[in-house]
Design an enzyme around this catalytic site. Structure first.
Site, PDB file in Angstrom:
ATOM      1  N   HIS A 180       9.706  -8.732 -25.086  1.00 20.16           N
ATOM      2  CA  HIS A 180       8.375  -9.081 -25.598  1.00 20.16           C
ATOM      3  C   HIS A 180       8.254 -10.567 -25.942  1.00 20.16           C
ATOM      4  O   HIS A 180       7.360 -10.954 -26.694  1.00 20.16           O
ATOM      5  CB  HIS A 180       8.034  -8.205 -26.813  1.00 20.16           C
ATOM      6  CG  HIS A 180       7.871  -6.753 -26.448  1.00 20.16           C
ATOM      7  ND1 HIS A 180       7.885  -5.724 -27.373  1.00 20.16           N
ATOM      8  CD2 HIS A 180       7.694  -6.159 -25.229  1.00 20.16           C
ATOM      9  CE1 HIS A 180       7.713  -4.558 -26.742  1.00 20.16           C
ATOM     10  NE2 HIS A 180       7.601  -4.799 -25.448  1.00 20.16           N
ATOM     11  N   CYS A 209      -4.351 -29.480 -20.669  1.00 19.62           N
ATOM     12  CA  CYS A 209      -5.658 -28.979 -20.220  1.00 19.62           C
ATOM     13  C   CYS A 209      -6.646 -28.689 -21.347  1.00 19.62           C
ATOM     14  O   CYS A 209      -7.742 -28.234 -21.107  1.00 19.62           O
ATOM     15  CB  CYS A 209      -5.472 -27.704 -19.402  1.00 19.62           C
ATOM     16  SG  CYS A 209      -5.074 -26.267 -20.408  1.00 19.62           S
ATOM     17  N   SER A 215      10.917   3.090 -32.356  1.00 19.34           N
ATOM     18  CA  SER A 215      10.217   4.378 -32.350  1.00 19.34           C
ATOM     19  C   SER A 215      10.101   4.912 -30.926  1.00 19.34           C
ATOM     20  O   SER A 215       9.807   6.084 -30.723  1.00 19.34           O
ATOM     21  CB  SER A 215       8.824   4.217 -32.976  1.00 19.34           C
ATOM     22  OG  SER A 215       8.122   3.190 -32.319  1.00 19.34           O
TER      23      SER A 215
END
Ligand code: OAD
Length: 259
Positions: free
Chosen positions: A122, A159, A198
Site C-alpha cells: 500500500h 506541473c 483482518s
C-alpha cells in the site's frame, strides 16, 4: 495464551521451510503505538471517514484536509519504533534461507527493524508523488521539512498539481510490480506467516489463500479471529509482540536441537 504444542508445531513448519512469506497488517505495529483501522473505538476507520481521507475523490474535494491528516499520521509514525514483533520477523532471516515481508503497512517499521526484503503493498507514508504523475508513474517528489509541518498540500514543482503521499487509496490499483512479486511469493513459499491483519482488503487478502492453494502452510498470529483464521493451518492467538518472539525462540531451539 498460545499453547506450547501449537508454538512447537508452527516452529517445525518454519524449520522445514526454504522460503517464508510474512504478510503483515496494522496489528503488527499496534504495540509500536500506531492505531489499526477496523477495531471498534480505537481503529482509524471508527473515527475517520475513509472516503473523505483515503480516496482520490476525497483528495480532489479537499486536498488540504487529506494532506493534514496524513501529516498527522506521519508525525505518529516518525515517533514510533519497531516493536518486538518487527524485530522477530527481521531475525527470521538468520534462520530461514529466504524470507520476504509483504506488508499492507505504510509505516516503514519492518525496514527499520532490519528486514531486507519488504514489499510495501500500500505504498509508504514517507514518500510523496505528484497527484498527476506528470513525469511518469510514480513522479516522486522530495519535499523540504517545512512542507511536512504544513496543513496545506504542496504543489508539484513540475506541473503545479498537488503533491500527495505515495500510498494506495480506496479505488486505486496497487503498483503492478509490487503485486506481481507478492503473488509470486505467495505461490512459491512453503509457509506464509500472517500477522495482525483482518484479511478483508483486496488484493492483499487473497495472498494467504493463494499460498494455501499452492500448498503452503499458513500460520496466523492475531489476538482476534479474522477472515484468514478459517483456512489457517495453525492459529496462534495473541499479540504480535508476545507471540512472534516466542515463535522465534521455539524455532531457534529446534534449529539448535537439530544441529
Ligand atoms: P485492520 O484494522 O483491518 O486489522 C487489524 C488486525 O490487527 C485485526 O485483525 C486485529 O485483531 C489485529 N490486532 C490488533 N492488535 C494486535 C496485536 N497487538 N498484534 C497482532 N494483531 C493485532 O488492519 P489491516 O488488516 O492492516 O489500507 O487493514 C488493511 C488495510 O485496510 C490497510 O492497509 C488500510 C486499511 O484501509 C489502505 O489504507 C489502503
Amino acid at each position: 495464551m498460545v499453547a506450547d504444542n501449537d508454538l512447537a508445531e508452527a516452529a517445525s513448519m518454519l524449520a522445514a521451510a526454504g522460503k517464508v512469506a510474512v504478510l503483515t497488517g496494522a496489528g503488527v505495529s499496534k504495540e509500536s503505538g500506531l492505531p489499526t483501522f477496523r477495531e471498534p473505538q480505537t481503529g482509524l476507520w471508527a473515527r475517520y471517514d475513509p472516503q473523505k481521507l483515503a480516496s482520490l475523490e476525497g483528495f480532489r474535494h479537499d486536498p488540504h484536509l487529506v494532506w493534514s491528516w496524513y501529516m498527522y499520521r506521519l508525525g505518529l509514525v516518525s515517533q514510533a519504533s519497531p516493536n518486538a514483533a518487527h524485530h522477530a520477523i527481521a531475525q527470521l532471516e538468520s534462520l530461514v534461507p529466504e524470507v520476504v515481508v509483504l506488508t499492507q503497512n505504510i509505516d516503514g517499521l519492518h525496514q527499520q527493524a532490519g528486514s531486507s526484503r519488504v514489499e510495501e503493498l500500500h505504498g509508504s507514508i514517507r514518500r510523496f508523488k505528484c497527484a498527476a504523475d506528470c513525469q511518469g508513474a510514480p513522479t516522486v517528489i522530495k519535499l523540504p521539512p517545512e512542507a511536512l509541518q504544513s496543513d496545506r498540500a504542496p504543489h508539484c514543482p513540475h506541473c503545479d498539481e498537488f503533491v500527495r503521499p505515495d500510498v494506495v487509496w480506496f479505488g486505486e490499483t496497487l503498483p503492478g510490480d509490487v503485486i506481481d512479486r507478492a503473488f509470486t511469493a505467495a505461490a512459491t513459499c512453503n509457509v506464509m506467516l500472517v500477522v495482525g491483519t483482518s484479511g478483508v482488503v483486496q488484493p492483499a487478502a487473497s495472498l494467504p489463500f493463494v499460498a494455501r492453494q499452492y500448498g503452503a502452510d499458513v500460520i496466523e498470529v492475531n489476538p482476534q479471529r479474522s477472515e484468514v483464521t478459517r483456512y489457517a493451518s495453525i492459529y496462534l492467538q495473541g499479540s504480535a509482540a508476545e507471540v512472534l518472539p516466542a515463535l522465534f525462540a521455539a524455532l531457534q531451539a529446534q534449529r539448535a536441537g537439530a544441529g
